[in-house]
Design an enzyme around this catalytic site. Structure first.
Site: not given
Length: 174
Positions: A106-108
């Site tokens: 998730i995300c970065h």
């Protein structure tokens, strides 16, 4: 009850991207296990502010892919940036992707996937600032809440956590 590896660096982890999927995995009857390059505790953050710490269960260099049913990679900017500089962490991610078992980022967190050279030919999402990195690594970046491509599950940001958790739990259920 199967074990699910959560791999993080020593700091810079977005707290909710670790704790919320951790709880979802636990609620689904699985055992979450915290992996990190160093023993001790890891420091989570609420964006840029220090939040809680969490004890490391297994040092990643001592971890075996065969011991886990799935791998979760939480985000935060500094966390995957540090992980992608750790040879053992990158090797573990690469081997896990090759196993065909679920890998959720998730995300970065896709930065670590990029370093492991496992996004080529995959469709995935992330925090928007990673889209060029993903495309340059041979992946197809899309702006969607949750994307599943083969054994890879990805989401963009904390707001996507409910959909991310649902996809992770579904993958664990087979």
């Amino acid at each position: 009850m199967s074990k699910v590896a959560f791999l993080v660096a020593g700091e810079g982890i977005e707290r909710v991207e670790l704790t919320d999927p951790w709880q979802a995995v636990k609620d689904a009857g699985h055992e979450p296990v915290l992996l990190s390059p160093e023993p001790g505790e890891v420091q989570t953050f609420d964006h840029l502010d220090k939040a809680a710490t969490q004890a490391v269960d297994v040092v990643v260099s001592d971890a075996a892919v065969g011991d886990y049913a799935a791998l979760v990679l939480p985000g935060g900017v500094a966390n995957p940036d540090a992980l992608r500089m750790d040879e053992d962490a990158v090797g573990f991610v690469k081997e896990f992707m090759g196993s065909g078992k679920p890998v959720a980022a998730i995300c970065h967190a896709p930065w670590t996937l990029i370093e492991a050279d496992v996004v080529r030919g995959k469709r995935l999402t992330s925090w928007p600032s990673l889209q060029t990195d993903i495309r340059n690594a041979g992946g197809e970046w899309v702006d969607e809440e949750v994307v599943t491509s083969d054994n890879l599950i990805t989401s963009r940001k904390p707001d996507d956590i409910p959909a991310f958790n649902k996809a992770v739990v579904a993958a664990l259920a087979g």
